[in-house]
Design a protein around this motif. Structure first.
Motif, PDB file in Angstrom:
ATOM      1  N   ASN A  98      15.407   1.262  -4.753  1.00  0.00           N
ATOM      2  CA  ASN A  98      15.703   1.706  -6.128  1.00  0.00           C
ATOM      3  C   ASN A  98      14.731   2.776  -6.619  1.00  0.00           C
ATOM      4  N   THR A  99      14.103   3.462  -5.681  1.00  0.00           N
ATOM      5  CA  THR A  99      13.069   4.445  -6.021  1.00  0.00           C
ATOM      6  C   THR A  99      13.579   5.529  -6.964  1.00  0.00           C
ATOM      7  N   PHE A 100      14.789   6.049  -6.702  1.00  0.00           N
ATOM      8  CA  PHE A 100      15.255   7.220  -7.454  1.00  0.00           C
ATOM      9  C   PHE A 100      15.538   6.919  -8.927  1.00  0.00           C
ATOM     10  N   ALA A 139       0.811  -1.216   0.000  1.00  0.00           N
ATOM     11  CA  ALA A 139       0.000   0.000   0.000  1.00  0.00           C
ATOM     12  C   ALA A 139       0.847   1.269   0.000  1.00  0.00           C
ATOM     13  N   SER A 140       2.123   1.167   0.371  1.00  0.00           N
ATOM     14  CA  SER A 140       3.021   2.325   0.341  1.00  0.00           C
ATOM     15  C   SER A 140       4.452   1.816   0.332  1.00  0.00           C
ATOM     16  N   GLY A 141       5.380   2.704   0.045  1.00  0.00           N
ATOM     17  CA  GLY A 141       6.790   2.342   0.127  1.00  0.00           C
ATOM     18  C   GLY A 141       7.154   1.921   1.546  1.00  0.00           C
ATOM     19  N   MET A 142       6.602   2.631   2.544  1.00  0.00           N
ATOM     20  CA  MET A 142       6.910   2.300   3.935  1.00  0.00           C
ATOM     21  C   MET A 142       6.434   0.894   4.291  1.00  0.00           C
ATOM     22  N   ALA A 143       5.256   0.516   3.812  1.00  0.00           N
ATOM     23  CA  ALA A 143       4.736  -0.833   4.092  1.00  0.00           C
ATOM     24  C   ALA A 143       5.643  -1.885   3.448  1.00  0.00           C
ATOM     25  N   ALA A 144       6.186  -1.576   2.278  1.00  0.00           N
ATOM     26  CA  ALA A 144       7.094  -2.504   1.599  1.00  0.00           C
ATOM     27  C   ALA A 144       8.376  -2.685   2.416  1.00  0.00           C
ATOM     28  N   ILE A 145       8.931  -1.569   2.917  1.00  0.00           N
ATOM     29  CA  ILE A 145      10.165  -1.620   3.711  1.00  0.00           C
ATOM     30  C   ILE A 145       9.918  -2.399   5.003  1.00  0.00           C
ATOM     31  N   ASP A 146       8.782  -2.125   5.638  1.00  0.00           N
ATOM     32  CA  ASP A 146       8.425  -2.820   6.881  1.00  0.00           C
ATOM     33  C   ASP A 146       8.364  -4.336   6.649  1.00  0.00           C
TER      34      ASP A 146
HETATM   35  C1  LIG Z   1       9.074   8.292  -0.796  1.00  0.00           C
HETATM   36  C2  LIG Z   1      10.132   7.323  -0.496  1.00  0.00           C
HETATM   37  C3  LIG Z   1       9.907   6.228   0.365  1.00  0.00           C
HETATM   38  C4  LIG Z   1       8.602   6.025   1.083  1.00  0.00           C
HETATM   39  O1  LIG Z   1       7.568   5.650   0.207  1.00  0.00           O
HETATM   40  P1  LIG Z   1       6.025   6.020   0.427  1.00  0.00           P
HETATM   41  O2  LIG Z   1       5.397   5.529  -0.817  1.00  0.00           O
HETATM   42  O3  LIG Z   1       5.931   7.496   0.632  1.00  0.00           O
HETATM   43  O4  LIG Z   1       5.569   5.258   1.635  1.00  0.00           O
HETATM   44  C5  LIG Z   1      10.946   5.327   0.546  1.00  0.00           C
HETATM   45  N1  LIG Z   1      12.143   5.491  -0.060  1.00  0.00           N
HETATM   46  C6  LIG Z   1      12.392   6.530  -0.877  1.00  0.00           C
HETATM   47  C7  LIG Z   1      13.734   6.660  -1.520  1.00  0.00           C
HETATM   48  C8  LIG Z   1      11.407   7.484  -1.131  1.00  0.00           C
HETATM   49  O5  LIG Z   1      11.669   8.520  -1.926  1.00  0.00           O
END
Ligand SMILES: *Cc1c(COP(=O)(O)O)cnc(C)c1O
Length: 382
Positions: free
Chosen positions: A173-175, A74-81
């Motif tokens: 690898n978001t960036f 549901a979010s990047g944070m949930a994925a990291i968790d």
């Molecule tokens: C935004 C971001 C996150 C967190 O993701 P969300 O979708 O906001 O929960 C994690 N890592 C990086 C590098 C981000 O830019």
């Protein structure tokens, strides 16, 4: 991997619907599925566990990162968790000192209370990483390039250190998005995305994803995805499928705009420092060329003082002042108070996150318009 990136982005998991021939994967906005008899179903029981629209998105993402399985969150944070829940209590984790602020908050204020121990190191220095590994270390966690000063971690070299000690190496690898960087092919074990950024790409959804190589880790993540339940809606998965079809062309334009602005800034007297891995002056430009196939759409500039940074932001016409990044529209942000307020001042100073620093997320507008906008705003503060 017979086909190229853009072809995979458009077709994998997105075959015409066998029932109707619809060329777009249908939005299965359903929570549950009919069972013909008790326990006799067609592979779908309940949408937290499986949903066909989500399955299509996960299959697509697997192909883009060249992994074996992907899991949408549901979010990047949930994925990291979810990824950190792979570790047993008592594990020591080596993490990069300049991570996304939300990741640092999750590690320190949530996960450290559950028996994980985090140590923050300079991931650009391989000797520091090597020396910090302990007998109870289980994971190395990095972002590359980092936010906002675009420092790089050598993915292949850190993978090697991790594997010498049987550690998992995780890369956010978001960036770069999978278009410009595929950490699994360089040795990383797990890739994380904030799908909210380039993969979503239109600033209209929040999402996350994890992609892995190893099937035992995939099985554990599938269990966690269902057991914890931080899954995206079918509609958000449908939006991701739509977005990813244009990822290749969007990334090319993001990069073209960022490079043009970086070159302008490098020449402009109002700019003290430019942080962009695509410039030969970037201290890790050679590593960038080696492990990435492009340099992305993010750059930061140091204008020397808070007054100049504020004046520059104020003068911009096309760039919108906002958090987040990776959308089609250009955004500007002031890291010291917006994204990095929780980073201790001494660390901020060491990382170059000064009062004069401004971060630009270059969108996909016309290059000439963005360059002219930045030029007039810089001229005004010079
Ligand atoms: C935004 C971001 C996150 C967190 O993701 P969300 O979708 O906001 O929960 C994690 N890592 C990086 C590098 C981000 O830019």
């Amino acid at each position: 991997m017979k086909y190229g990136f853009a072809t995979r982005a458009i077709h994998v998991g997105q075959e015409p619907d066998p029932l109707t021939g619809a060329v777009v994967v249908p939005l299965y906005q359903t929570s549950t599925y009919e069972q013909e008899a008790v326990g006799k179903h067609r592979g779908y029981e309940y949408s937290r566990t499986q949903n066909p629209t989500r399955a299509a998105w996960e299959k697509n993402l697997t192909a883009l990162e060249e992994g074996t399985a992907a899991f949408a969150f549901a979010s990047g944070m949930a994925a990291i968790d979810a990824v950190l829940r792979l570790l047993p209590p008592g594990s020591h984790v080596l993490a990069a000192e300049d991570m996304y602020g939300g990741t640092y908050r999750l590690f320190q204020q949530v996960l450290a209370q559950t028996g994980l121990e985090f140590q923050y190191v300079d991931m650009t220095d391989l000797d520091t990483v090597r020396m910090a590994v302990r007998s109870d270390t289980r994971m190395i966690y990095a972002e590359t390039p980092t936010n906002p000063t675009m420092r790089l971690t050598d993915i292949a070299a850190v993978s090697e250190i991790a594997h010498q000690h049987q550690l998992l190496f995780v890369v956010d690898n978001t960036f770069m998005s999978p278009y410009f960087q595929r950490p699994l092919t360089l040795g990383a074990d797990i890739v994380i995305h904030s799908v909210t950024k380039y993969l979503g790409g239109h600033s209209d959804l929040v999402g996350g994803a994890v992609v892995v190589k190893d099937s035992a880790i995939a099985e554990q993540l599938q269990f966690l995805q269902n057991a914890v339940g931080a899954v995206p809606s079918p509609f958000d998965c449908w939006l991701c499928l739509r977005s990813v079809k244009t990822l290749a062309v969007r990334m090319e334009q993001h990069q073209k705009n960022a490079l043009a602005i970086a070159q302008l800034c490098e020449e402009h007297p109002a700019v003290h420092i430019v942080y962009y891995p695509g410039l030969p002056s970037h201290p890790q430009h050679t590593l960038a060329q080696r492990q990435m196939t492009g340099f992305g759409g993010m750059l930061s500039i140091d204008l020397g003082s808070k007054e100049k940074a504020f004046a520059f932001i104020d003068r911009l016409q096309i760039f919108t002042l906002a958090e987040s990044l990776g959308g089609v529209e250009s955004l500007v942000c002031y890291p010291v108070t917006m994204t990095h307020a929780s980073v201790p001042e001494s660390l901020r100073r060491r990382l170059g996150i000064t009062e004069g620093l401004v971060r630009l997320s270059c969108g996909i507008e016309d290059t000439a318009d963005l360059v002219a906008d930045v030029q007039q705003a810089l001229d005004a503060v010079a």
